[in-house]
Write an enzyme that holds these catalytic residues in place. Structure first.
Site, PDB file in Angstrom:
ATOM      1  N   HIS A 144      22.786 -40.940 -15.643  1.00 19.07           N
ATOM      2  CA  HIS A 144      21.795 -41.573 -16.520  1.00 19.07           C
ATOM      3  C   HIS A 144      21.598 -40.785 -17.802  1.00 19.07           C
ATOM      4  CE1 HIS A 144      21.006 -44.361 -13.300  1.00 19.07           C
ATOM      5  NE2 HIS A 144      20.981 -43.323 -12.479  1.00 19.07           N
ATOM      6  N   LYS A 179       3.252 -11.386 -16.342  1.00 13.12           N
ATOM      7  CA  LYS A 179       3.211 -11.586 -14.885  1.00 13.12           C
ATOM      8  C   LYS A 179       2.098 -12.545 -14.494  1.00 13.12           C
ATOM      9  CE  LYS A 179       4.649 -10.758 -10.755  1.00 13.12           C
ATOM     10  NZ  LYS A 179       5.933 -11.365 -10.407  1.00 13.12           N
ATOM     11  N   GLU A 208      14.861 -17.477 -17.568  1.00 19.30           N
ATOM     12  CA  GLU A 208      13.796 -16.536 -17.929  1.00 19.30           C
ATOM     13  C   GLU A 208      14.279 -15.093 -18.039  1.00 19.30           C
ATOM     14  OE1 GLU A 208      10.464 -15.948 -15.194  1.00 19.30           O
ATOM     15  OE2 GLU A 208      11.730 -16.575 -13.541  1.00 19.30           O
ATOM     16  N   TRP A 254      -3.518  -2.212  -1.086  1.00 23.06           N
ATOM     17  CA  TRP A 254      -3.333  -3.568  -1.622  1.00 23.06           C
ATOM     18  C   TRP A 254      -3.977  -4.472  -0.586  1.00 23.06           C
ATOM     19  CZ3 TRP A 254      -1.573  -6.306  -5.723  1.00 23.06           C
ATOM     20  CH2 TRP A 254      -1.218  -7.633  -5.513  1.00 23.06           C
ATOM     21  N   GLU A 280      14.425 -24.126  -9.458  1.00 24.70           N
ATOM     22  CA  GLU A 280      14.072 -22.707  -9.411  1.00 24.70           C
ATOM     23  C   GLU A 280      15.247 -21.839  -9.878  1.00 24.70           C
ATOM     24  OE1 GLU A 280      11.479 -21.138  -9.414  1.00 24.70           O
ATOM     25  OE2 GLU A 280      11.960 -19.122  -8.738  1.00 24.70           O
ATOM     26  N   CYS A 290       0.847  -1.189   0.000  1.00 25.26           N
ATOM     27  CA  CYS A 290       0.000   0.000   0.000  1.00 25.26           C
ATOM     28  C   CYS A 290       0.884   1.242   0.000  1.00 25.26           C
ATOM     29  CB  CYS A 290      -0.849   0.055   1.258  1.00 25.26           C
ATOM     30  SG  CYS A 290      -1.711  -1.450   1.644  1.00 25.26           S
ATOM     31  N   LYS A 331      14.994 -19.262 -13.009  1.00 23.10           N
ATOM     32  CA  LYS A 331      15.276 -17.822 -12.883  1.00 23.10           C
ATOM     33  C   LYS A 331      16.320 -17.410 -13.910  1.00 23.10           C
ATOM     34  CE  LYS A 331      12.638 -16.377 -11.027  1.00 23.10           C
ATOM     35  NZ  LYS A 331      11.600 -17.037 -10.310  1.00 23.10           N
ATOM     36  N   ASN A 343      -0.614   1.313   6.316  1.00 14.97           N
ATOM     37  CA  ASN A 343       0.047   0.202   5.610  1.00 14.97           C
ATOM     38  C   ASN A 343       0.451  -0.797   6.659  1.00 14.97           C
ATOM     39  OD1 ASN A 343       0.005   1.752   3.361  1.00 14.97           O
ATOM     40  ND2 ASN A 343       2.207   2.128   3.285  1.00 14.97           N
ATOM     41  N   GLY A 344       0.399  -2.080   6.344  1.00 14.82           N
ATOM     42  CA  GLY A 344       0.854  -3.092   7.301  1.00 14.82           C
ATOM     43  C   GLY A 344      -0.297  -3.971   7.739  1.00 14.82           C
ATOM     44  N   ARG A 378       3.598   0.968  -7.347  1.00 17.11           N
ATOM     45  CA  ARG A 378       3.732  -0.066  -6.318  1.00 17.11           C
ATOM     46  C   ARG A 378       2.658  -1.145  -6.453  1.00 17.11           C
ATOM     47  NH1 ARG A 378       6.327   2.352  -1.476  1.00 17.11           N
ATOM     48  NH2 ARG A 378       4.994   1.159  -0.109  1.00 17.11           N
TER      49      ARG A 378
HETATM   50  C1  F6R Z   1       8.684 -17.354 -12.878  1.00 18.29           C
HETATM   51  C2  F6R Z   1       7.278 -17.110 -12.733  1.00 18.29           C
HETATM   52  C3  F6R Z   1       6.320 -18.092 -13.286  1.00 18.29           C
HETATM   53  C4  F6R Z   1       5.106 -18.252 -12.370  1.00 18.29           C
HETATM   54  C5  F6R Z   1       4.041 -19.120 -13.035  1.00 18.29           C
HETATM   55  C6  F6R Z   1       2.877 -19.369 -12.121  1.00 18.29           C
HETATM   56  O1  F6R Z   1       9.450 -16.347 -12.283  1.00 18.29           O
HETATM   57  O2  F6R Z   1       6.872 -16.108 -12.186  1.00 18.29           O
HETATM   58  O3  F6R Z   1       6.922 -19.335 -13.503  1.00 18.29           O
HETATM   59  O4  F6R Z   1       5.525 -18.813 -11.176  1.00 18.29           O
HETATM   60  O5  F6R Z   1       3.595 -18.487 -14.204  1.00 18.29           O
HETATM   61  O6  F6R Z   1       2.293 -18.177 -11.726  1.00 18.29           O
HETATM   62  P1  F6R Z   1       1.371 -18.078 -10.461  1.00 18.29           P
HETATM   63  O7  F6R Z   1       2.201 -18.362  -9.252  1.00 18.29           O
HETATM   64  O8  F6R Z   1       0.861 -16.680 -10.492  1.00 18.29           O
HETATM   65  O9  F6R Z   1       0.288 -19.092 -10.629  1.00 18.29           O
END
Ligand code: F6R
Length: 607
Positions: free
Chosen positions: A503, A602, A487, A75, A480, A2, A484, A101-102, A27
């Site tokens: 293998h 996103k 991507e 938020w 992971e 927020c 990262k 906020n919080g 934000r």
């Molecule tokens: C990678 C990333 C994606 C999401 C995936 C699932 O950094 O952000 O792999 O993790 O698209 O997204 P959510 O968690 O929103 O279902």
């Protein structure tokens, strides 16, 4: 998170509050509101949706003059994003207005008590207890009433308060949520970050936890929560507007990784008490969690990796079997779900199409849906029976970082709850919970080592391939780490359980194909060490993450990054910022924008 702004001057147009709020839009938020003093009363306008809508609904009042105003972008954490839950909130007399906020952890108890003594509540928020508490203590002295109210609050806050009978005054305070105050020419101003302040001043005070500020037109005074005045010095800020949005960080991704200690505090807030995990939101599922033989979990991408850590944790610490599936696979298989069983959906956005369809499928089979997400009111939350929120605040960068970390912590809490419900709680469970509670400090320590990570990232940035390996709890971290890296840097990165190398995958390794080994000093360290030696003997360069009690790994690797020593189960948490920072620094050093990776969105709302 927020955003808060506040302004005191002889006279200014309400429009200035809206413009200040617009500076906080980056934000992320779901509703917005403003309160200003006019003719001896407080006027409040607020709505679900964008600041632009607030601007439109206020159109006739934008040019009105006031001396005192506060505003907020919300938020949602407690209560859906809607007009009523939007801030500012008022007391019964409608004279006291508060933005916050919080999270107020003890709001339920406070609200019940305040209702008993006649206070009337209109929203579902935790925030609304604050104006009512201030009202309770108010006897003409606003600063003192706010201070007394704060002493009753547990949790985190940054607040700004105005009172109809005190034109030209804002009282603000902070504990665990940022707040900056500044003094310009004939005005004082506050905000939750620097961006709205830069129009008025470059001289600011960053409030510290437990401090209360009194803003008047020509002065800012700062007090401790004990009421004693403190001497504070101003910092002069030379940041541009753009860098102020990112609090001086080059990219949102770096900012969000550095917010992780705060995320741990937020996700734990109100969820641990007297050595036990409290997850009130899932109380209706406790019977099933206690008696089921298996628990099914669906997720995609990064969320799938946090779910894999959960599987290890629950299976190693209880007698429950956990089946984790990628949502896009689960939804096209015959569902082996019986009525009354639980499906857990992990999704930071709460909108991922495949995860949503998976829960719809499971619901049709009679399953109860438990979702873990960061976005209040998202589609998945609306279609779930129970929701656990991550409370990580909005994540602007496309790559999930702080939300992954928050998922991990929340899944450990859920895991410990399952351990308790099934009668598997023991001394080790106590120790794990204790270590989880102490994570924020340890985490700061890990982040301090980011220079080491950067120098290693610079050294490896020109390789075109990477293989991540791990065992046990280290394998999801390897997955992971590889995700990262690929991507945001577009370097080909793959991940394997280290025992799988022989293998097939080891055939790829050589001087041009380095290995990133997740190698904590845990019960599998000797196995990992021999896997590393196998890779080394194929002339592959090795980067390893380990813990600071495991120096012997240095003999067999080229570069090493240390994290603090902790329980074997918790290395996925401590190693999270390292894999994220490594990917970030590689991308940055290649001149790429890590916040906006090509071809990615996103929230993935289509299949
Ligand atoms: C990678 C990333 C994606 C999401 C995936 C699932 O950094 O952000 O792999 O993790 O698209 O997204 P959510 O968690 O929103 O279902």
């Amino acid at each position: 998170m927020c955003g808060i702004v506040g302004l005191v001057a002889d006279e200014f147009q309400v429009l200035e509050l809206i413009e200040a709020l617009e500076k906080l839009e980056y934000r992320g938020y779901d509703s917005a509101g403003v309160a200003f003093l006019k003719d001896g009363s407080v006027k409040v306008y607020k709505n679900k949706g964008k600041v632009g809508m607030l601007r439109e609904s206020l159109a006739a009042s934008l040019s009105e003059l006031t001396s005192t105003g506060i505003a907020h972008t919300r938020w949602a954490t407690h209560g859906e994003p809607n007009d009523v839950n939007a801030h500012p909130h008022l007391d019964c007399s409608s004279k006291i207005s508060v933005v916050h906020n919080g999270i107020i952890e003890n709001f339920r108890q406070l609200k019940a008590r305040l209702k008993e003594i006649g206070h009337n509540f209109v929203s579902d928020t935790d925030t609304e207890v604050i104006p009512h508490l201030i009202e309770e203590y108010y006897n003409g002295e606003l600063l003192e009433a706010v201070r007394k109210a704060l002493l009753r609050l547990e949790g985190s806050y940054a607040i700004a308060v105005v009172h109809a009978d005190h034109p030209g005054v804002i009282v603000a305070a902070r504990k665990g949520s940022p707040l900056v105050v500044g003094k310009g020419d004939c005005c004082t101003v506050l905000a939750s970050d620097l961006t709205p302040l830069l129009r008025y001043t470059r001289d600011v005070i960053f409030l510290e936890d437990g401090e209360v500020a009194l803003l008047k037109r020509n002065e800012v005074k700062v007090f401790g929560i004990d009421g004693l005045e403190r001497t504070k010095s101003y910092n002069t800020i030379n940041w541009s507007y753009e860098s102020a949005q990112k609090s001086g960080y080059k990219y949102f991704m770096l900012k969000e990784i550095n917010e992780e200690p705060q995320c741990i505090v937020s996700v734990l807030a109100g969820r641990v008490s007297s050595g036990k995990v409290i997850l009130e939101e899932i109380s209706q599922l406790e019977g099933v969690l206690k008696d089921s033989q298996t628990l099914k979990v669906v997720a995609c991408g990064t969320s799938y990796h946090s779910a894999l850590v959960f599987k290890h944790f629950v299976e190693n610490n209880s007698d429950l079997t956990v089946d984790v599936d990628v949502s896009s696979e689960f939804r096209y298989r015959k569902p082996h779900i019986k009525p009354g069983e639980i499906l857990v959906a992990v999704s930071q956005s709460g909108e991922t199409a495949d995860t949503l369809e998976s829960i719809r499928l499971a619901s049709r089979c009679g399953a109860k849906i438990l979702s873990l997400t960061n976005v209040v009111g998202s589609t998945i939350t609306r279609e779930s029976d129970c929701v656990l929120y991550l409370n990580a605040g909005p994540e602007i960068s496309v790559a999930a970082t702080k939300s992954y970390l928050s998922q991990l912590i929340l899944l450990y809490l859920l895991g410990l709850k399952i351990v308790e419900l099934r009668g598997n709680w023991n001394e080790k469970s106590n120790e794990l919970l204790d270590k989880i509670l102490r994570l924020p400090e340890v985490f700061e320590n890990v982040l301090k080592r980011s220079e080491v990570v950067e120098s290693i990232a610079r050294k490896y940035k020109n390789y075109r391939h990477f293989m991540y390996i791990g065992r046990g709890y280290g394998y999801p971290t390897a997955l992971e780490g590889a995700l990262k890296l690929k991507e945001i840097s577009y370097i080909h990165a793959t991940a394997y359980p280290a025992g799988e190398l022989k293998h097939g995958p080891i055939a790829m390794l050589g001087p041009e194909f380095p290995v990133f080994a997740i190698a904590p000093g845990d019960s599998l360290v000797m196995k990992m060490k021999s896997n590393i030696i196998e890779c080394k003997s194929r002339n592959a360069k090795i980067v390893a993450i380990t813990n600071d009690a495991n120096h012997e790994i240095e003999e067999v690797v080229d570069d090493v990054i240390f994290v603090n020593t902790t329980a074997e189960e918790l290395y996925p948490i401590l190693m999270t910022p390292v894999i994220q920072l490594f990917a970030y620094f590689v991308a940055d050093n290649l001149g790429l924008d890590p916040d906006k990776p090509r071809n990615l969105a996103k929230s993935v709302t289509v299949e």
